[in-house]
Design a protein around this motif. Structure first.
Motif, PDB file in Angstrom:
ATOM      1  N   MET A 131       0.736  -1.087   0.087  1.00  0.00           N
ATOM      2  CA  MET A 131      -0.071  -0.469   0.179  1.00  0.00           C
ATOM      3  C   MET A 131       0.970   1.269   0.525  1.00  0.00           C
ATOM      4  N   ARG A 132       0.236   2.118  -0.198  1.00  0.00           N
ATOM      5  CA  ARG A 132       1.115   3.201  -1.147  1.00  0.00           C
ATOM      6  C   ARG A 132       0.214   4.830  -0.723  1.00  0.00           C
ATOM      7  N   GLY A 133       0.364   5.321   0.428  1.00  0.00           N
ATOM      8  CA  GLY A 133      -0.657   6.439   0.902  1.00  0.00           C
ATOM      9  C   GLY A 133      -0.409   7.875  -0.421  1.00  0.00           C
ATOM     10  N   PRO A 134      -1.121   8.770  -0.080  1.00  0.00           N
ATOM     11  CA  PRO A 134      -1.428   9.792  -1.424  1.00  0.00           C
ATOM     12  C   PRO A 134      -0.043  10.855  -0.950  1.00  0.00           C
ATOM     13  N   LYS A 135       0.158  10.225  -0.060  1.00  0.00           N
ATOM     14  CA  LYS A 135       1.701  11.932   0.200  1.00  0.00           C
ATOM     15  C   LYS A 135       2.884  11.553  -0.879  1.00  0.00           C
ATOM     16  N   LYS A 136       3.184  12.829  -1.271  1.00  0.00           N
ATOM     17  CA  LYS A 136       4.588  12.806  -2.395  1.00  0.00           C
ATOM     18  C   LYS A 136       5.118  11.803  -1.327  1.00  0.00           C
ATOM     19  N   GLY A 137       6.325  10.944  -1.624  1.00  0.00           N
ATOM     20  CA  GLY A 137       7.386  10.118  -1.265  1.00  0.00           C
ATOM     21  C   GLY A 137       6.839   9.202  -0.592  1.00  0.00           C
ATOM     22  N   ASP A 138       5.733   9.185  -0.301  1.00  0.00           N
ATOM     23  CA  ASP A 138       5.443   7.783   0.620  1.00  0.00           C
ATOM     24  C   ASP A 138       5.731   6.550  -0.776  1.00  0.00           C
ATOM     25  N   VAL A 139       6.275   5.563   0.271  1.00  0.00           N
ATOM     26  CA  VAL A 139       6.411   4.407  -0.202  1.00  0.00           C
ATOM     27  C   VAL A 139       6.010   3.085  -0.052  1.00  0.00           C
ATOM     28  N   VAL A 140       5.771   2.409  -1.204  1.00  0.00           N
ATOM     29  CA  VAL A 140       4.895   1.256  -0.273  1.00  0.00           C
ATOM     30  C   VAL A 140       5.473  -0.110   0.614  1.00  0.00           C
ATOM     31  N   LYS A 141       4.286  -0.374   1.575  1.00  0.00           N
ATOM     32  CA  LYS A 141       4.565  -0.978   2.545  1.00  0.00           C
ATOM     33  C   LYS A 141       3.221  -2.072   2.828  1.00  0.00           C
ATOM     34  N   ARG A 142       4.088  -2.781   3.537  1.00  0.00           N
ATOM     35  CA  ARG A 142       3.047  -4.386   3.541  1.00  0.00           C
ATOM     36  C   ARG A 142       2.167  -3.702   4.335  1.00  0.00           C
ATOM     37  N   ARG A 143       0.557  -4.019   4.334  1.00  0.00           N
ATOM     38  CA  ARG A 143      -0.365  -3.249   4.735  1.00  0.00           C
ATOM     39  C   ARG A 143      -1.046  -4.421   4.887  1.00  0.00           C
ATOM     40  N   LEU A 144      -2.122  -5.465   6.381  1.00  0.00           N
ATOM     41  CA  LEU A 144      -3.469  -6.161   6.194  1.00  0.00           C
ATOM     42  C   LEU A 144      -4.700  -5.110   5.864  1.00  0.00           C
ATOM     43  N   VAL A 145      -4.910  -5.659   4.705  1.00  0.00           N
ATOM     44  CA  VAL A 145      -6.139  -4.601   4.444  1.00  0.00           C
ATOM     45  C   VAL A 145      -7.515  -5.502   4.484  1.00  0.00           C
ATOM     46  N   LYS A 146      -8.251  -4.643   5.201  1.00  0.00           N
ATOM     47  CA  LYS A 146      -9.736  -5.956   5.360  1.00  0.00           C
ATOM     48  C   LYS A 146     -11.138  -4.963   5.081  1.00  0.00           C
ATOM     49  N   LEU A 147     -11.684  -5.391   3.858  1.00  0.00           N
ATOM     50  CA  LEU A 147     -12.526  -4.872   3.494  1.00  0.00           C
ATOM     51  C   LEU A 147     -13.524  -5.084   4.065  1.00  0.00           C
ATOM     52  N   ILE A 148     -14.636  -3.984   4.779  1.00  0.00           N
ATOM     53  CA  ILE A 148     -15.698  -4.409   5.969  1.00  0.00           C
ATOM     54  C   ILE A 148     -16.930  -3.403   6.145  1.00  0.00           C
ATOM     55  N   VAL A 149     -17.902  -3.488   5.071  1.00  0.00           N
ATOM     56  CA  VAL A 149     -19.191  -3.417   4.915  1.00  0.00           C
ATOM     57  C   VAL A 149     -18.372  -2.143   3.579  1.00  0.00           C
ATOM     58  N   ASN A 150     -18.156  -0.543   3.234  1.00  0.00           N
ATOM     59  CA  ASN A 150     -18.360  -0.004   2.661  1.00  0.00           C
ATOM     60  C   ASN A 150     -16.801   1.411   3.432  1.00  0.00           C
ATOM     61  N   PHE A 151     -15.792  -0.038   3.971  1.00  0.00           N
ATOM     62  CA  PHE A 151     -14.983   0.941   4.524  1.00  0.00           C
ATOM     63  C   PHE A 151     -13.769  -0.423   4.110  1.00  0.00           C
ATOM     64  N   LEU A 152     -12.049   0.385   3.863  1.00  0.00           N
ATOM     65  CA  LEU A 152     -10.737  -0.162   3.880  1.00  0.00           C
ATOM     66  C   LEU A 152     -10.014   0.005   5.123  1.00  0.00           C
ATOM     67  N   PHE A 153      -9.919  -0.409   6.104  1.00  0.00           N
ATOM     68  CA  PHE A 153      -9.242  -0.699   7.255  1.00  0.00           C
ATOM     69  C   PHE A 153      -8.016  -1.056   6.784  1.00  0.00           C
ATOM     70  N   TYR A 154      -6.352  -0.387   7.106  1.00  0.00           N
ATOM     71  CA  TYR A 154      -5.111  -1.365   6.969  1.00  0.00           C
ATOM     72  C   TYR A 154      -4.498  -0.966   8.728  1.00  0.00           C
ATOM     73  N   PHE A 155      -4.162  -2.483   8.492  1.00  0.00           N
ATOM     74  CA  PHE A 155      -2.987  -2.539   9.462  1.00  0.00           C
ATOM     75  C   PHE A 155      -1.846  -2.567   9.537  1.00  0.00           C
ATOM     76  N   ARG A 156      -1.091  -2.400  10.519  1.00  0.00           N
ATOM     77  CA  ARG A 156       0.121  -3.262  10.317  1.00  0.00           C
ATOM     78  C   ARG A 156      -0.128  -4.580  10.242  1.00  0.00           C
ATOM     79  N   THR A 157       0.752  -4.588  10.295  1.00  0.00           N
ATOM     80  CA  THR A 157       0.913  -6.701   9.607  1.00  0.00           C
ATOM     81  C   THR A 157       0.953  -6.946  11.548  1.00  0.00           C
TER      82      THR A 157
END
Length: 154
Positions: free
Chosen positions: A24-50
């Motif tokens: 996952m890479r966030g929207p900020k300039k210079g953000d790097v790709v990081k491994r995240r646990l991503v969960k889709l629940i209802v209409n929220f996409l939650f992300y966690f540190r692994t």
């Protein structure tokens, strides 16, 4: 109706419609790709540190566009914040297609039912799209609501 931190954490612990470790890479300039646990629940996409149980952020999947960027990469862009693009790297092309379909269905299902968030709410939920060290901020804004077990959600 207001959400607080405990309600959001509770929601993030519900059985997800889809979950996986993604790059996952966030929207900020210079953000790097990081491994995240991503969960889709209802209409929220939650992300966690692994290695953590509490979410570090969440994306409210409303008024957003989901696009395929590459064979294994998709993005989420919010219509009122086109400059903020979130990229998700999957492990395979099939996984990418499955995630895109799931996110589009989650977004469409709630929008088509008429549970629209007001523009003012979108600005208050902005903090959820920025990672925090361990928890989400305390108060969450006023929502149009529907019933979910013990919670009101979009």
């Amino acid at each position: 109706m207001r959400f607080n931190e405990k309600e959001l954490v509770f929601l993030s612990r519900q059985p997800p419609e889809r979950a996986a470790e993604l790059g996952m890479r966030g929207p900020k300039k210079g953000d790097v790709v990081k491994r995240r646990l991503v969960k889709l629940i209802v209409n929220f996409l939650f992300y966690f540190r692994t290695d953590e149980d509490e979410p570090i952020g969440a994306l409210l999947l409303e008024q957003c566009r989901v696009e395929r960027e590459d064979d294994q990469v998709f993005s989420i862009v919010f219509l009122d914040e086109a400059e903020r693009k979130y990229l998700f790297e999957c492990d395979s092309q099939e996984q990418c297609v499955e995630w895109i379909d799931a996110v589009v269905k989650a977004r469409t299902r709630w929008s088509s039912m008429g549970y629209q968030t007001k523009h003012a709410f979108r600005s208050t939920v902005g903090f959820l799209r920025r990672p925090h060290k361990h928890t989400l901020s305390l108060l969450f804004g006023v929502l149009s609501v529907c019933q979910y077990p013990l919670l009101y959600i979009l």
